[in-house]
Scaffold this motif. Structure first.
Motif, PDB file in Angstrom:
ATOM      1  N   ALA A  15     -13.930   2.178  -0.206  1.00 22.72           N
ATOM      2  CA  ALA A  15     -12.491   2.220   0.068  1.00 22.72           C
ATOM      3  C   ALA A  15     -12.142   3.455   0.895  1.00 22.72           C
ATOM      4  CB  ALA A  15     -11.704   2.214  -1.237  1.00 22.72           C
ATOM      5  N   LEU A  16     -12.801   4.560   0.605  1.00 24.83           N
ATOM      6  CA  LEU A  16     -12.583   5.781   1.379  1.00 24.83           C
ATOM      7  C   LEU A  16     -13.050   5.610   2.823  1.00 24.83           C
ATOM      8  CD1 LEU A  16     -13.699   8.310  -1.348  1.00 24.83           C
ATOM      9  CD2 LEU A  16     -11.527   8.474  -0.101  1.00 24.83           C
ATOM     10  N   VAL A  17     -14.187   4.960   3.018  1.00 24.46           N
ATOM     11  CA  VAL A  17     -14.677   4.711   4.373  1.00 24.46           C
ATOM     12  C   VAL A  17     -13.652   3.909   5.163  1.00 24.46           C
ATOM     13  CG1 VAL A  17     -16.408   3.471   5.741  1.00 24.46           C
ATOM     14  CG2 VAL A  17     -17.126   4.860   3.785  1.00 24.46           C
ATOM     15  N   THR A  18     -13.149   2.838   4.568  1.00 24.05           N
ATOM     16  CA  THR A  18     -12.168   1.984   5.238  1.00 24.05           C
ATOM     17  C   THR A  18     -10.902   2.747   5.574  1.00 24.05           C
ATOM     18  OG1 THR A  18     -13.031   0.010   4.134  1.00 24.05           O
ATOM     19  CG2 THR A  18     -10.801  -0.120   5.022  1.00 24.05           C
ATOM     20  N   GLU A  19     -10.400   3.515   4.620  1.00 28.78           N
ATOM     21  CA  GLU A  19      -9.159   4.267   4.831  1.00 28.78           C
ATOM     22  C   GLU A  19      -9.331   5.341   5.891  1.00 28.78           C
ATOM     23  OE1 GLU A  19      -5.174   5.315   4.426  1.00 28.78           O
ATOM     24  OE2 GLU A  19      -6.213   3.571   3.591  1.00 28.78           O
ATOM     25  N   GLY A 165      -9.449  -2.758  -5.497  1.00 32.08           N
ATOM     26  CA  GLY A 165      -8.172  -3.295  -5.052  1.00 32.08           C
ATOM     27  C   GLY A 165      -7.580  -2.466  -3.935  1.00 32.08           C
ATOM     28  N   PRO A 166      -6.617  -3.051  -3.212  1.00 30.46           N
ATOM     29  CA  PRO A 166      -5.982  -2.341  -2.104  1.00 30.46           C
ATOM     30  C   PRO A 166      -5.006  -1.279  -2.600  1.00 30.46           C
ATOM     31  CG  PRO A 166      -4.919  -4.459  -2.441  1.00 30.46           C
ATOM     32  CD  PRO A 166      -6.088  -4.413  -3.379  1.00 30.46           C
ATOM     33  N   ALA A 167      -4.604  -0.422  -1.696  1.00 25.50           N
ATOM     34  CA  ALA A 167      -3.634   0.617  -2.031  1.00 25.50           C
ATOM     35  C   ALA A 167      -2.272   0.003  -2.338  1.00 25.50           C
ATOM     36  CB  ALA A 167      -3.520   1.602  -0.878  1.00 25.50           C
ATOM     37  N   VAL A 168      -1.595   0.573  -3.311  1.00 24.82           N
ATOM     38  CA  VAL A 168      -0.230   0.187  -3.667  1.00 24.82           C
ATOM     39  C   VAL A 168       0.585   1.468  -3.781  1.00 24.82           C
ATOM     40  CG1 VAL A 168      -1.021  -1.877  -4.896  1.00 24.82           C
ATOM     41  CG2 VAL A 168      -0.708   0.255  -6.156  1.00 24.82           C
ATOM     42  N   PRO A 169       1.920   1.374  -3.846  1.00 26.18           N
ATOM     43  CA  PRO A 169       2.717   2.588  -4.078  1.00 26.18           C
ATOM     44  C   PRO A 169       2.223   3.315  -5.324  1.00 26.18           C
ATOM     45  CG  PRO A 169       4.136   0.782  -3.436  1.00 26.18           C
ATOM     46  CD  PRO A 169       2.770   0.192  -3.624  1.00 26.18           C
ATOM     47  N   ALA A 170       2.263   4.636  -5.275  1.00 24.40           N
ATOM     48  CA  ALA A 170       1.596   5.423  -6.316  1.00 24.40           C
ATOM     49  C   ALA A 170       2.507   6.498  -6.894  1.00 24.40           C
ATOM     50  CB  ALA A 170       0.339   6.078  -5.740  1.00 24.40           C
ATOM     51  N   SER A 185      -1.764   1.854 -17.177  1.00 22.58           N
ATOM     52  CA  SER A 185      -2.392   3.063 -16.646  1.00 22.58           C
ATOM     53  C   SER A 185      -3.590   2.652 -15.807  1.00 22.58           C
ATOM     54  CB  SER A 185      -2.825   3.988 -17.794  1.00 22.58           C
ATOM     55  OG  SER A 185      -3.438   5.167 -17.306  1.00 22.58           O
ATOM     56  N   GLY A 186      -3.384   2.532 -14.514  1.00 23.59           N
ATOM     57  CA  GLY A 186      -4.451   2.068 -13.636  1.00 23.59           C
ATOM     58  C   GLY A 186      -4.348   2.676 -12.252  1.00 23.59           C
ATOM     59  N   THR A 191      -5.724   2.898  -3.657  1.00 23.42           N
ATOM     60  CA  THR A 191      -4.746   3.943  -3.960  1.00 23.42           C
ATOM     61  C   THR A 191      -5.417   5.312  -4.004  1.00 23.42           C
ATOM     62  OG1 THR A 191      -3.328   2.416  -5.199  1.00 23.42           O
ATOM     63  CG2 THR A 191      -3.092   4.767  -5.687  1.00 23.42           C
ATOM     64  N   MET A 192      -6.582   5.387  -4.613  1.00 24.75           N
ATOM     65  CA  MET A 192      -7.336   6.639  -4.664  1.00 24.75           C
ATOM     66  C   MET A 192      -7.686   7.113  -3.261  1.00 24.75           C
ATOM     67  SD  MET A 192      -8.864   9.149  -6.211  1.00 24.75           S
ATOM     68  CE  MET A 192      -8.928   8.743  -7.966  1.00 24.75           C
TER      69      MET A 192
END
Length: 215
Positions: A15-19, A165-170, A185-186, A191-192
């Motif tokens: 996920a970090l690579v993609t972002e 999962g994809p990023a959501v508002p955090a 609590s997730g 999101t990370m």
């Protein structure tokens, strides 16, 4: 930025690579599996590298603006979370670049009216026996990092359920386990990734840990 992602083929690492690529950064994805690295998206800004993270030298690390530790290992070797943190820090004593970002567990967060460590709740769950060594060692990793004052580091903890999962508002906090308005609590991997890349782009935390959760 030039960013090295350790553990780039795992849930958080990919996920970090993609972002990071989506933001136009130059990314080096480091992992132990050639086959898994080959599954990462093809991109002119992406370099893949098969290497043992414990073999990274000062010269290797200082070639980057940021190094993200998304390392994961089997529970039987959970102590390697601490070992890798100490190795990276040892290579970068008395430096300001690269910035070191560590993904830490939720177990080191506090919860309840008495503000006890969440890992104590995990330890009471019989179903967690097979993996409880991971949050225990990630707590030890944070305890070590809090002694480090001459390396440019930051840590990030997810909420209780760290999932794909994809990023959501955090929502963000410091040391307390977060839950959204529904009591969930997730934290998704997306999101990370956003939280870490935002922090690397606009630093707000220095030599400390913060936490992020899905809103």
């Amino acid at each position: 930025m030039k960013i090295l992602i350790i553990g780039a083929t795992g849930m958080a690492g990919s996920a970090l690579v993609t972002e990071a690529l989506g933001r136009g950064h130059q990314v080096t994805a480091l992992a132990r599996s050639t086959e898994k690295l080959a599954q990462l998206p093809t991109n002119d800004q992406l370099t893949t590298k098969v290497q043992d993270a414990f073999a990274l030298t000062t010269a290797d690390l200082t070639a980057y603006d940021a190094v993200i530790d998304a390392f994961a290992t089997a529970p039987a070797q959970a102590y390697r979370h601490v070992d890798l943190a100490t190795h990276l820090v040892a290579q970068l004593r008395d430096t300001t670049t690269p910035r070191l970002a560590f993904i830490l567990g939720a177990g080191s967060l506090t919860t309840g009216t008495d503000h006890h460590l969440f890992v104590r709740d995990i330890e009471q769950d019989p179903q967690a026996a097979a993996f409880v060594s991971v949050p225990q060692n990630q707590l030890a990793e944070l305890t070590f990092l809090r002694t480090v004052t001459n390396v440019n580091w930051v840590g990030v903890s997810p909420a209780a359920n760290f999932h794909p999962g994809p990023a959501v508002p955090a929502i963000q906090g410091t040391d307390e386990l977060l839950a959204n308005a529904q009591g969930t609590s997730g934290t998704s991997a997306g999101t990370m990734a956003v939280a870490i890349l935002d922090e690397l782009t606009t630093p707000k935390h220095h030599q400390t840990r913060f936490t992020v959760a899905d809103r």
